[in-house]
Scaffold this motif. Structure first.
Motif, PDB file in Angstrom:
ATOM      1  N   PHE A  38       0.812  -1.215   0.000  1.00  0.00           N
ATOM      2  CA  PHE A  38       0.000   0.000   0.000  1.00  0.00           C
ATOM      3  C   PHE A  38       0.848   1.268   0.000  1.00  0.00           C
ATOM      4  O   PHE A  38       0.533   2.225  -0.700  1.00  0.00           O
ATOM      5  CB  PHE A  38      -0.998   0.000   1.163  1.00  0.00           C
ATOM      6  N   ASP A  39       1.936   1.277   0.766  1.00  0.00           N
ATOM      7  CA  ASP A  39       2.813   2.456   0.764  1.00  0.00           C
ATOM      8  C   ASP A  39       3.505   2.635  -0.581  1.00  0.00           C
ATOM      9  O   ASP A  39       3.645   3.751  -1.076  1.00  0.00           O
ATOM     10  CB  ASP A  39       3.847   2.367   1.887  1.00  0.00           C
ATOM     11  N   VAL A  40       3.933   1.531  -1.193  1.00  0.00           N
ATOM     12  CA  VAL A  40       4.564   1.577  -2.515  1.00  0.00           C
ATOM     13  C   VAL A  40       3.575   2.126  -3.536  1.00  0.00           C
ATOM     14  O   VAL A  40       3.904   3.013  -4.338  1.00  0.00           O
ATOM     15  CB  VAL A  40       5.054   0.175  -2.936  1.00  0.00           C
ATOM     16  N   VAL A  41       2.343   1.602  -3.502  1.00  0.00           N
ATOM     17  CA  VAL A  41       1.312   2.053  -4.423  1.00  0.00           C
ATOM     18  C   VAL A  41       1.032   3.538  -4.217  1.00  0.00           C
ATOM     19  O   VAL A  41       0.934   4.295  -5.189  1.00  0.00           O
ATOM     20  CB  VAL A  41       0.027   1.205  -4.275  1.00  0.00           C
ATOM     21  N   TYR A  42       0.940   3.958  -2.976  1.00  0.00           N
ATOM     22  CA  TYR A  42       0.698   5.379  -2.709  1.00  0.00           C
ATOM     23  C   TYR A  42       1.779   6.235  -3.360  1.00  0.00           C
ATOM     24  O   TYR A  42       1.474   7.232  -4.023  1.00  0.00           O
ATOM     25  CB  TYR A  42       0.620   5.669  -1.205  1.00  0.00           C
ATOM     26  N   GLN A  43       3.040   5.869  -3.159  1.00  0.00           N
ATOM     27  CA  GLN A  43       4.149   6.659  -3.702  1.00  0.00           C
ATOM     28  C   GLN A  43       4.119   6.695  -5.232  1.00  0.00           C
ATOM     29  O   GLN A  43       4.299   7.761  -5.837  1.00  0.00           O
ATOM     30  CB  GLN A  43       5.491   6.105  -3.205  1.00  0.00           C
ATOM     31  N   LEU A  44       3.894   5.553  -5.870  1.00  0.00           N
ATOM     32  CA  LEU A  44       3.807   5.504  -7.341  1.00  0.00           C
ATOM     33  C   LEU A  44       2.670   6.389  -7.852  1.00  0.00           C
ATOM     34  O   LEU A  44       2.840   7.149  -8.806  1.00  0.00           O
ATOM     35  CB  LEU A  44       3.549   4.068  -7.814  1.00  0.00           C
ATOM     36  N   VAL A  45       1.530   6.257  -7.205  1.00  0.00           N
ATOM     37  CA  VAL A  45       0.335   6.983  -7.646  1.00  0.00           C
ATOM     38  C   VAL A  45       0.492   8.483  -7.420  1.00  0.00           C
ATOM     39  O   VAL A  45       0.168   9.289  -8.298  1.00  0.00           O
ATOM     40  CB  VAL A  45      -0.922   6.420  -6.941  1.00  0.00           C
ATOM     41  N   GLU A  46       1.012   8.877  -6.268  1.00  0.00           N
ATOM     42  CA  GLU A  46       1.176  10.308  -6.003  1.00  0.00           C
ATOM     43  C   GLU A  46       2.136  10.946  -7.011  1.00  0.00           C
ATOM     44  O   GLU A  46       1.863  12.020  -7.549  1.00  0.00           O
ATOM     45  CB  GLU A  46       1.683  10.558  -4.589  1.00  0.00           C
ATOM     46  N   LYS A  47       3.237  10.258  -7.281  1.00  0.00           N
ATOM     47  CA  LYS A  47       4.209  10.784  -8.248  1.00  0.00           C
ATOM     48  C   LYS A  47       3.547  10.975  -9.615  1.00  0.00           C
ATOM     49  O   LYS A  47       3.698  12.018 -10.260  1.00  0.00           O
ATOM     50  CB  LYS A  47       5.395   9.830  -8.357  1.00  0.00           C
ATOM     51  N   ARG A  48       2.780   9.972 -10.056  1.00  0.00           N
ATOM     52  CA  ARG A  48       2.126  10.071 -11.359  1.00  0.00           C
ATOM     53  C   ARG A  48       1.039  11.149 -11.366  1.00  0.00           C
ATOM     54  O   ARG A  48       0.885  11.860 -12.369  1.00  0.00           O
ATOM     55  CB  ARG A  48       1.532   8.715 -11.763  1.00  0.00           C
ATOM     56  N   CYS A  49       0.322  11.298 -10.270  1.00  0.00           N
ATOM     57  CA  CYS A  49      -0.696  12.349 -10.192  1.00  0.00           C
ATOM     58  C   CYS A  49      -0.054  13.728 -10.361  1.00  0.00           C
ATOM     59  O   CYS A  49      -0.598  14.585 -11.064  1.00  0.00           O
ATOM     60  CB  CYS A  49      -1.459  12.271  -8.869  1.00  0.00           C
ATOM     61  N   ARG A  50       1.092  13.919  -9.757  1.00  0.00           N
ATOM     62  CA  ARG A  50       1.798  15.195  -9.910  1.00  0.00           C
ATOM     63  C   ARG A  50       2.234  15.404 -11.364  1.00  0.00           C
ATOM     64  O   ARG A  50       2.175  16.514 -11.892  1.00  0.00           O
ATOM     65  CB  ARG A  50       2.972  15.278  -8.946  1.00  0.00           C
ATOM     66  N   GLU A  51       2.673  14.321 -12.007  1.00  0.00           N
ATOM     67  CA  GLU A  51       3.045  14.410 -13.427  1.00  0.00           C
ATOM     68  C   GLU A  51       1.831  14.761 -14.289  1.00  0.00           C
ATOM     69  O   GLU A  51       1.926  15.593 -15.194  1.00  0.00           O
ATOM     70  CB  GLU A  51       3.638  13.084 -13.896  1.00  0.00           C
ATOM     71  N   LEU A  52       0.696  14.132 -14.010  1.00  0.00           N
ATOM     72  CA  LEU A  52      -0.518  14.419 -14.774  1.00  0.00           C
ATOM     73  C   LEU A  52      -0.961  15.863 -14.593  1.00  0.00           C
ATOM     74  O   LEU A  52      -1.407  16.507 -15.544  1.00  0.00           O
ATOM     75  CB  LEU A  52      -1.641  13.455 -14.383  1.00  0.00           C
ATOM     76  N   LEU A  53      -0.813  16.372 -13.390  1.00  0.00           N
ATOM     77  CA  LEU A  53      -1.135  17.783 -13.153  1.00  0.00           C
ATOM     78  C   LEU A  53      -0.229  18.686 -13.962  1.00  0.00           C
ATOM     79  O   LEU A  53      -0.679  19.693 -14.519  1.00  0.00           O
ATOM     80  CB  LEU A  53      -0.998  18.133 -11.669  1.00  0.00           C
ATOM     81  N   ALA A  54       1.039  18.331 -14.061  1.00  0.00           N
ATOM     82  CA  ALA A  54       1.972  19.147 -14.848  1.00  0.00           C
ATOM     83  C   ALA A  54       1.632  19.085 -16.336  1.00  0.00           C
ATOM     84  O   ALA A  54       1.769  20.076 -17.053  1.00  0.00           O
ATOM     85  CB  ALA A  54       3.410  18.654 -14.612  1.00  0.00           C
ATOM     86  N   ILE A  55       1.149  17.935 -16.800  1.00  0.00           N
ATOM     87  CA  ILE A  55       0.816  17.763 -18.214  1.00  0.00           C
ATOM     88  C   ILE A  55      -0.523  18.412 -18.557  1.00  0.00           C
ATOM     89  O   ILE A  55      -0.641  19.168 -19.509  1.00  0.00           O
ATOM     90  CB  ILE A  55       0.780  16.267 -18.578  1.00  0.00           C
ATOM     91  N   TRP A  56      -1.553  18.074 -17.782  1.00  0.00           N
ATOM     92  CA  TRP A  56      -2.925  18.487 -18.112  1.00  0.00           C
ATOM     93  C   TRP A  56      -3.403  19.747 -17.388  1.00  0.00           C
ATOM     94  O   TRP A  56      -4.420  20.304 -17.737  1.00  0.00           O
ATOM     95  CB  TRP A  56      -3.902  17.355 -17.788  1.00  0.00           C
ATOM     96  N   GLY A  57      -2.652  20.174 -16.383  1.00  0.00           N
ATOM     97  CA  GLY A  57      -3.120  21.291 -15.560  1.00  0.00           C
ATOM     98  C   GLY A  57      -2.736  22.657 -16.038  1.00  0.00           C
ATOM     99  O   GLY A  57      -2.878  23.640 -15.312  1.00  0.00           O
TER     100      GLY A  57
END
Length: 145
Positions: A125-144
């Motif tokens: 769960f902690d690994v998944v959280y870290q992967l997902v948070e990093k990608r969410c930040r990337e998506l914000l940079a791309i689409w935001g």
């Protein structure tokens, strides 16, 4: 911007990504609608897995009010981006899509990599959280922008 995040049962990975991405978008004042769904309907109406709720809470995000839902054809019309957590989810989504326009909106959440399913190994769960948070930040940079 409307984004749907899809995993198998909508109780672990997709609720985490849903909560994280919505939290980050809200922090930036973006008018994004984030939602999540599962390929299967086993958990419809249930809250996220208690371990997903706990890891999100440790990072200041409350996902406890989310309820699992199953993917529906209307989702493929309603959302601008549909993000699959793994290749099996991606295959199901692409098969479920009725048009090339719908298929064009579907992609893997992490691009070329899968988000591991932590359901049977709670240590992930902690690994998944870290992967997902990093990608969410990337998506914000791309689409935001």
């Amino acid at each position: 911007m409307k984004i749907l995040i899809v995993c198998l049962g909508n109780i672990c990975r997709s609720p985490l990504a849903h909560g994280i991405l919505q939290h980050l978008a809200d922090e930036r004042g973006l008018d994004w609608k984030i939602d999540s769904a599962g390929i299967g309907g086993w958990h419809v109406g249930n809250p996220p897995d208690h371990r997903a709720i706990a890891v999100a809470k440790r990072h200041g995000i409350d996902i406890s009010k989310q309820r699992a839902k199953q993917l529906h054809h209307r989702h493929l019309e309603e959302f601008d981006h549909i993000l699959a957590m793994d290749r099996d989810n991606l295959r199901h989504l692409l098969a479920y899509a009725k048009t090339s326009e719908q298929r064009a909106r579907i992609q893997l959440f992490l691009g070329g990599q899968e988000v591991p399913d932590p359901y049977y190994d709670g240590r992930l769960f902690d690994v998944v959280y870290q992967l997902v948070e990093k990608r969410c930040r990337e998506l914000l940079a791309i689409w935001g922008k």
